[in-house]
Design a protein around this motif. Structure first.
Motif, mmCIF file in Angstrom:
data_model
loop_
_atom_site.group_PDB
_atom_site.id
_atom_site.type_symbol
_atom_site.label_atom_id
_atom_site.label_comp_id
_atom_site.label_asym_id
_atom_site.label_seq_id
_atom_site.Cartn_x
_atom_site.Cartn_y
_atom_site.Cartn_z
ATOM 1 N N THR A 167 14.648 -1.495 -5.898
ATOM 2 C CA THR A 167 13.267 -1.345 -5.452
ATOM 3 C C THR A 167 12.326 -2.179 -6.317
ATOM 4 O OG1 THR A 167 13.654 0.856 -4.539
ATOM 5 C CG2 THR A 167 11.388 0.315 -5.114
ATOM 6 N N ARG A 201 18.566 -3.019 2.224
ATOM 7 C CA ARG A 201 18.154 -3.234 0.832
ATOM 8 C C ARG A 201 19.153 -4.142 0.122
ATOM 9 N NH1 ARG A 201 14.964 0.585 -1.990
ATOM 10 N NH2 ARG A 201 16.608 0.903 -3.556
ATOM 11 N N ASP A 219 6.112 1.439 -2.007
ATOM 12 C CA ASP A 219 7.044 2.543 -1.770
ATOM 13 C C ASP A 219 7.747 2.421 -0.434
ATOM 14 O OD1 ASP A 219 6.486 3.700 -4.178
ATOM 15 O OD2 ASP A 219 5.132 5.218 -3.403
ATOM 16 N N GLN A 252 18.870 7.592 -1.910
ATOM 17 C CA GLN A 252 19.506 7.239 -3.171
ATOM 18 C C GLN A 252 18.848 7.944 -4.347
ATOM 19 O OE1 GLN A 252 19.275 2.877 -2.703
ATOM 20 N NE2 GLN A 252 21.512 2.903 -2.717
ATOM 21 N N LEU A 253 17.534 8.134 -4.264
ATOM 22 C CA LEU A 253 16.851 8.910 -5.299
ATOM 23 C C LEU A 253 17.366 10.350 -5.302
ATOM 24 C CD1 LEU A 253 13.113 7.770 -5.034
ATOM 25 C CD2 LEU A 253 14.783 7.165 -6.787
ATOM 26 N N PRO A 300 19.271 2.093 -7.723
ATOM 27 C CA PRO A 300 18.209 2.213 -6.716
ATOM 28 C C PRO A 300 16.838 1.820 -7.255
ATOM 29 C CG PRO A 300 19.660 4.113 -6.610
ATOM 30 C CD PRO A 300 20.043 3.355 -7.840
ATOM 31 N N GLY A 318 16.745 4.118 1.134
ATOM 32 C CA GLY A 318 16.548 4.083 -0.307
ATOM 33 C C GLY A 318 16.154 5.416 -0.899
ATOM 34 N N ARG A 319 15.306 6.171 -0.189
ATOM 35 C CA ARG A 319 14.861 7.458 -0.718
ATOM 36 C C ARG A 319 16.027 8.432 -0.869
ATOM 37 N NH1 ARG A 319 10.450 8.084 2.199
ATOM 38 N NH2 ARG A 319 9.148 7.238 0.544
ATOM 39 N N TRP A 364 9.734 0.293 0.438
ATOM 40 C CA TRP A 364 11.133 -0.122 0.241
ATOM 41 C C TRP A 364 12.070 1.075 0.167
ATOM 42 C CZ3 TRP A 364 11.575 -4.623 1.916
ATOM 43 C CH2 TRP A 364 10.661 -5.633 1.617
ATOM 44 N N TRP A 365 11.547 2.244 -0.190
ATOM 45 C CA TRP A 365 12.390 3.445 -0.231
ATOM 46 C C TRP A 365 12.736 3.932 1.171
ATOM 47 C CZ3 TRP A 365 14.767 4.117 -4.493
ATOM 48 C CH2 TRP A 365 14.157 3.872 -5.725
ATOM 49 N N THR A 366 12.013 3.479 2.184
ATOM 50 C CA THR A 366 12.273 3.920 3.556
ATOM 51 C C THR A 366 13.225 2.984 4.296
ATOM 52 O OG1 THR A 366 10.445 2.712 4.619
ATOM 53 C CG2 THR A 366 9.927 4.841 3.611
#
Length: 263
Positions: free
Chosen positions: A48, A74, A64, A140-141, A44, A137-138, A66-68
């Motif tokens: 990003t 992605r 940031d 995935q964190l 991840p 993406g968030r 890209w995390w949304t």
């Protein structure tokens, strides 16, 4: 090139669909930021980093965004970045027991269109009485954090799906139903291909890790840039920053003069 045009259409579609402002497209492997990406980091973070380096926005805080973006988008973007960098779509091969191999060329645009058709614009799903989000993406964190604090794959899967379902407790049947529905609505995450042998006609099936393919291609592009820097630094004693700042065509000319040609 057709693949270049199709790759750019992916950037435009995802930008418009997910409100990514300040997008500027740059071919990966031509800038200093591309050398900063550690391809051995968790995926991840790598994805990003690639998207921010190749597409912007230049402001890291704005990056940031890209995390949304949903995970399937992605993946399509990473494939498009690799496609633009290499000028080639990906080739998937399916070996047959008879010795023949079926091969398929897939573009990022085709894969995004396939995903869009399957998802039918759904961001949330009603499954087994639960409202479940398509992962972004968030998430995935969050999964990375879960992976450091849970003991088994089963616990990790349960924690991930519980998170997407709003933190509710999930029974095994609920877990299975949600997994199936997400795989159906988000097909690029666990991409499946069914084909047939061109020689004997046998049915062929494969699970393809699209994200791994994209990042593998981009790692090789980065490696080529590193090798070019090494050759030119050894020949002319320029700094890394000076070499990377050169247009690609001029680097090629200097590489030729150094006796190496474009790598």
């Amino acid at each position: 090139m057709q693949s270049t045009h199709e790759a750019r259409s992916v950037f435009a579609e995802v930008s418009a669909t997910h409100a990514v402002a300040g997008l500027r497209v740059r071919r990966f492997g031509t800038g200093a930021r591309d050398l900063e990406i550690d391809f051995d980091a968790p995926r991840p973070l790598v994805v990003t980093g690639v998207l921010t380096a190749a597409l912007g926005p230049d402001d890291d805080i704005a990056g940031d965004v890209w995390w949304t973006v949903p995970v399937h988008a992605r993946i399509a973007l990473a494939l498009a970045v690799a496609e633009l960098a290499t000028g080639q779509a990906i080739e998937v091969t399916l070996p047959c027991a008879c010795g023949e191999t079926a091969s398929l060329d897939l573009t990022a645009a085709e894969l995004l269109a396939f995903s869009r058709e399957r998802a039918a614009g759904r961001i949330e799903l009603d499954i087994a009485g639960f409202r479940v989000r398509i992962p972004v993406g968030r998430d995935q964190l969050h999964w990375l954090e879960l992976g450091r604090t849970t003991a088994t794959d089963a616990e990790l899967a349960r924690g991930v799906l519980s998170h997407l379902a709003g933190g509710v407790a999930l029974a095994d049947a609920d877990l299975t139903a949600i997994e199936r529905a997400l795989a159906e609505a988000d097909p690029l995450v666990d991409f499946q291909i069914d084909s047939s042998c061109p020689d004997c006609g046998a049915a062929l099936h494969a699970t393809v890790d699209l994200e791994a393919i994209a990042l593998g291609r981009l790692r090789r592009v980065q490696r080529t840039l590193i090798e070019e820097v090494h050759v030119l630094a050894s020949a002319y004693h320029w700094t890394e920053a000076q070499i990377v700042a050169l247009p690609a065509w001029r680097r090629g000319e200097y590489l030729a003069l150094a006796g190496r040609g474009r790598l």
